[in-house]
Design an enzyme around this catalytic site. Structure first.
Site, PDB file in Angstrom:
ATOM      1  N   CYS A 398       1.118  -0.914  -0.022  1.00 45.49           N
ATOM      2  CA  CYS A 398      -0.479   0.202  -0.061  1.00 45.49           C
ATOM      3  C   CYS A 398       0.852   1.168   0.173  1.00 45.49           C
ATOM      4  O   CYS A 398       1.186   1.420  -1.030  1.00 45.49           O
ATOM      5  CB  CYS A 398      -0.771   0.183   0.986  1.00 45.49           C
ATOM      6  SG  CYS A 398      -2.316   1.169   0.880  1.00 45.49           S
ATOM      7  N   HIS A 525      -3.285  -5.302   0.347  1.00 46.97           N
ATOM      8  CA  HIS A 525      -2.879  -6.043   1.230  1.00 46.97           C
ATOM      9  C   HIS A 525      -3.171  -7.695   1.634  1.00 46.97           C
ATOM     10  O   HIS A 525      -4.519  -7.992   2.064  1.00 46.97           O
ATOM     11  CB  HIS A 525      -3.407  -5.826   2.373  1.00 46.97           C
ATOM     12  CG  HIS A 525      -3.790  -4.435   3.029  1.00 46.97           C
ATOM     13  ND1 HIS A 525      -2.958  -3.374   3.988  1.00 46.97           N
ATOM     14  CD2 HIS A 525      -3.405  -2.809   2.406  1.00 46.97           C
ATOM     15  CE1 HIS A 525      -2.459  -2.212   3.981  1.00 46.97           C
ATOM     16  NE2 HIS A 525      -3.353  -1.093   3.089  1.00 46.97           N
ATOM     17  N   GLU A 527      -1.612  -9.373   3.290  1.00 45.81           N
ATOM     18  CA  GLU A 527      -1.594  -9.972   4.697  1.00 45.81           C
ATOM     19  C   GLU A 527      -2.424 -10.346   4.931  1.00 45.81           C
ATOM     20  O   GLU A 527      -3.154 -11.354   5.897  1.00 45.81           O
ATOM     21  CB  GLU A 527      -0.423  -8.970   5.816  1.00 45.81           C
ATOM     22  CG  GLU A 527      -1.605  -7.814   5.904  1.00 45.81           C
ATOM     23  CD  GLU A 527      -1.089  -6.562   4.409  1.00 45.81           C
ATOM     24  OE1 GLU A 527      -1.659  -5.420   5.215  1.00 45.81           O
ATOM     25  OE2 GLU A 527      -0.739  -6.906   3.927  1.00 45.81           O
TER      26      GLU A 527
END
Length: 556
Positions: A398, A525, A527
Site C-alpha cells: 500500500c 494488502h 497479509e
C-alpha cells in the site's frame, strides 16, 4: 443455532480473541461448522477511523468492512471469510435503531435502551449467525461470540442485558458462557490469587449471566488448590475451569483446550455430543511444534510509522510467520521507526539514527507496510532506495508501494520534488494522487475498500509466477491515493514495471523493478488473506528471496 459467549474480566488484553478463536478451532476439529461474531461496545460505527496506536490494526474484510483485529484472528484460525456484519458496535446498533425511529417503525412508542436497543442487538446476532462463512451452504452449527471490553464497563451494559435475554430465549442447551479472567501472582507472596476472578464472576452473576466455564489466564499452570478455590467461590465445576497459561506461541492454545477436554464439556453443555467427533488436531499440532523447533532465523527489517504498538501491524507479522514456517525459518523481525532513518534524526537523536541504519544494513530483507500521514515518509524513501540500490529484497504494501514509486521518480527520473499529494499538496511532480472517486469531507468507509480484482499484465512477472502464473488475483484493499497514471509511461521506460492493474487497466496495482532479485510493491494488502497453512504467495516469495531460494522454488 448454538451460541458460545466469551466474556472477559479483571483487566483488558487477556487474549479473549485468541481464546474465542481457539474454542472455534477445537469445535471445528470435532466436525462442527463454526462462525463467529465480535462485539465492540465503542460508539464508532467501525474501526476505520481509529488510530492504530489506540486500537491496533484495522482489519479489512472481503466486503470492505473495516473491523477489529480480532476478526483477523477468527479468519486465520478458523479459515473462514467473515462479513462486516460479524463485527457489531454500539455505533452500528444505535444507528440502525435511530434510522428505524425516523422512519416511524416504532409506531410512536418511546424508544429506549430496553427493549429497543437490546432487541436490535439480539436480532443482529441471530441474523448474522445464520450467514455461512466457510464457503458451504446452510448455517453453521455453532456461533462463537466475543464481547469486547471487561465485564462492568458501562458501555457494554446494553450488550450484557441483550445476551442475558438471548440466553433465556434460546434455552440452556443452546447457550454456553465462557468467562476469561486473570489469575495473578503477587511477587512478594508467590501465591496464585483468585480474588480478582471471584469479584469478576460476582459482577457477571449480578448482571444475570452465570458462567459455565472459567478460562483462567496465568503465567504458570494452575495449581489444583487454586482450581478448587475457584470452583467453590465461583460456582463453576472444577472440570470446567480451563487453564490457559503462557505458551511459546498461540497455536498451542487450541491444544491446551483439547488436552483439558474442554471440547467434551462444551459439547455436553450444548447437547452436541451425539453429532460431534473426536477432535482432529494433528495438522495443528504439527504446525505448533514445527514453529517451536525452528532454529534458523531470517532477519526482517520492518520500517513503519506505528512501531510503538506491534498490534498495529498484526496481520503483516502473522503473514511473515506463515511464510517463514513454510520455508522453514524463524522470523526475526527488527522494528525500525521510519523517522529514525531521516537526516534530521542524525542531528536530533544521533544514537537512534545510527541504530536504525545498523539494523537496516544488517537485514536480509526490508518491508514497508501501509500507513497514513507524512510522518516518517522520508525515512521510508531512504529505506526503499537502500533496498533498490543494494539489491536487498523489498516488499512495499500500500503506502510501501507508493514510497517505492516516489523514490524511483526522484532517484532515477531526476524529479527531485516527486511526491504524493497526501504529503505535499503543492508538489510540482505528483507521482501519487488522490483517487477521483474519494471523498474529501467524510473519512469513514470512503476509501477504496475490500476485495478487488488485479489483472496481472505479464505471465513472466515475479508476482504472476508466485501466484501460480494466473492472469488475475483478488486481494483486499484500503487506500485513498494511487499512482498517477500520467507518469506511468515515464516510470516504465526507466525500468519500473507495472505488472498489475485494476479492471480499468489504468490504476496501478503491482510494481516490480527489473534488475533486482525481489523488489515488489503492491497497492493491495496480501497479509489479510494469509493463512497458517496457505501463506500469502508474495510474503513467501519475499522470505525465499531473502535466503536466495526463490529461483529454486520456481524450479521445483
Amino acid at each position: 443455532m448454538k451460541y458460545v459467549l466469551v466474556t472477559g474480566g479483571v483487566v483488558s488484553g487477556l487474549g479473549k480473541g485468541v481464546t474465542a478463536s481457539s474454542i472455534g478451532v477445537v469445535l471445528k476439529a470435532c466436525g462442527l461448522r463454526v462462525t463467529s461474531i465480535k462485539i465492540d461496545p465503542y460508539l464508532n460505527t467501525d474501526a476505520g477511523t481509529m488510530s492504530p496506536f489506540e486500537h491496533g490494526e484495522v482489519f479489512v474484510l472481503d466486503d470492505g468492512g473495516e473491523v477489529d483485529l480480532d476478526l483477523g484472528n477468527y479468519e486465520r484460525f478458523l479459515d473462514v471469510t467473515l462479513t462486516k456484519d460479524n463485527n457489531i458496535t454500539t455505533g452500528k446498533i444505535y444507528q440502525s435503531v435511530l434510522e428505524k425511529e425516523r422512519k416511524g417503525d416504532y409506531l410512536g412508542k418511546t424508544v429506549q435502551v430496553v427493549p429497543h436497543i437490546t432487541d436490535a442487538i439480539k436480532d443482529w446476532i441471530e441474523s448474522v449467525s445464520l450467514i455461512p462463512v466457510d464457503g458451504m451452504e446452510g448455517q453453521a452449527d455453532v456461533c462463537v461470540i466475543e464481547l469486547g471490553g471487561t465485564v462492568g464497563d458501562i458501555e457494554s451494559m446494553p450488550f450484557i442485558e441483550a445476551l442475558r435475554q438471548l440466553s433465556f430465549s434460546v434455552g440452556p442447551e443452546n447457550f454456553c458462557l465462557i468467562h476469561v479472567s486473570l489469575i495473578p501472582v503477587l511477587g512478594v507472596v508467590g501465591e496464585q490469587k483468585t480474588k480478582p476472578t471471584q469479584h469478576s464472576v460476582r459482577e457477571l452473576r449480578a448482571l444475570g449471566l452465570t458462567p459455565h466455564f472459567l478460562a483462567c489466564r496465568s503465567a504458570q499452570p494452575l495449581l489444583e488448590s487454586t482450581k478448587a478455590k475457584l470452583s467453590q467461590f465461583c460456582h463453576v465445576s472444577a472440570a470446567n475451569i480451563l487453564n490457559i497459561h503462557d505458551v511459546p506461541n498461540i497455536w498451542h492454545v487450541p491444544l491446551l483446550l483439547r488436552n483439558q477436554n474442554a471440547h467434551h464439556s462444551i459439547l455436553k453443555q450444548l447437547n452436541l455430543t451425539s453429532v460431534a467427533t473426536a477432535p482432529d488436531l494433528d495438522s495443528w499440532t504439527r504446525m505448533a511444534e514445527t514453529f517451536d523447533n525452528l532454529t534458523n532465523h531470517v532477519k526482517i527489517a520492518m520500517v513503519g510509522k506505528y512501531i510503538g504498538l506491534t498490534d498495529s501491524y498484526l496481520s503483516v507479522v502473522k503473514a511473515l510467520l506463515h511464510a517463514c514456517i513454510a520455508c522453514p525459518l524463524k522470523p526475526h523481525i527488527e522494528w525500525i521507526a521510519a523517522s529514525d532513518l531521516e537526516d534530521e534524526s542524525e542531528k536530533s537523536t544521533p544514537e537512534a539514527h545510527a541504530a536504525a541504519w545498523n539494523i537496516l544494513k544488517s537485514a536480509e530483507c526490508i518491508l514497508v507496510p501501509g500507513g497514513f500521514g507524512d510522518r516518517g515518509v522520508s525515512g521510508m524513501v531512504l529505506a526503499a532506495k537502500y533496498a533498490r540500490e543494494n539489491k536487498i529484497p523489498y516488499l512495499g504494501i500500500c503506502l510501501g508501494m507508493q514510497i517505492a514509486v516516489i523514490e524511483f521518480a526522484r532517484s532515477v527520473l531526476g524529479l527531485e520534488r516527486a511526491n504524493s499529494t497526501e504529503f505535499d499538496a503543492q508538489t510540482s511532480d505528483p507521482v501519487v494522487i488522490f483517487m477521483p472517486e474519494g471523498s474529501r469531507t467524510h473519512m469513514g468507509s470512503t476509501m477504496r475498500l475490500g476485495s478487488r480484482r488485479t489483472h496481472l499484465q505479464n505471465r513472466d512477472s515475479l508476482t504472476s509466477k508466485l501466484y501460480g502464473e494466473v492472469s488475475y488475483v483478488d486481494e483486499r484493499h484500503r487506500h485513498r491515493y494511487e499512482v498517477n497514471p500520467e507518469v506511468a509511461q515515464a516510470l516504465e521506460e526507466a525500468g519500473l514495471r507495472f505488472v498489475g492493474k485494476d479492471d480499468t487497466g489504468k490504476r496501478v496495482e503491482v510494481i516490480e523493478f527489473q534488475d533486482h532479485p525481489f523488489y515488489v510493491g503492491v497497492q493491495f494488502h496480501p497479509e489479510f488473506k494469509s493463512r497458517p497453512t496457505r501463506p500469502s504467495p508474495l510474503f513467501l516469495g519475499f522470505i525465499l528471496a531473502a535466503r536466495k531460494l526463490l529461483q529454486a522454488h520456481f524450479s521445483n
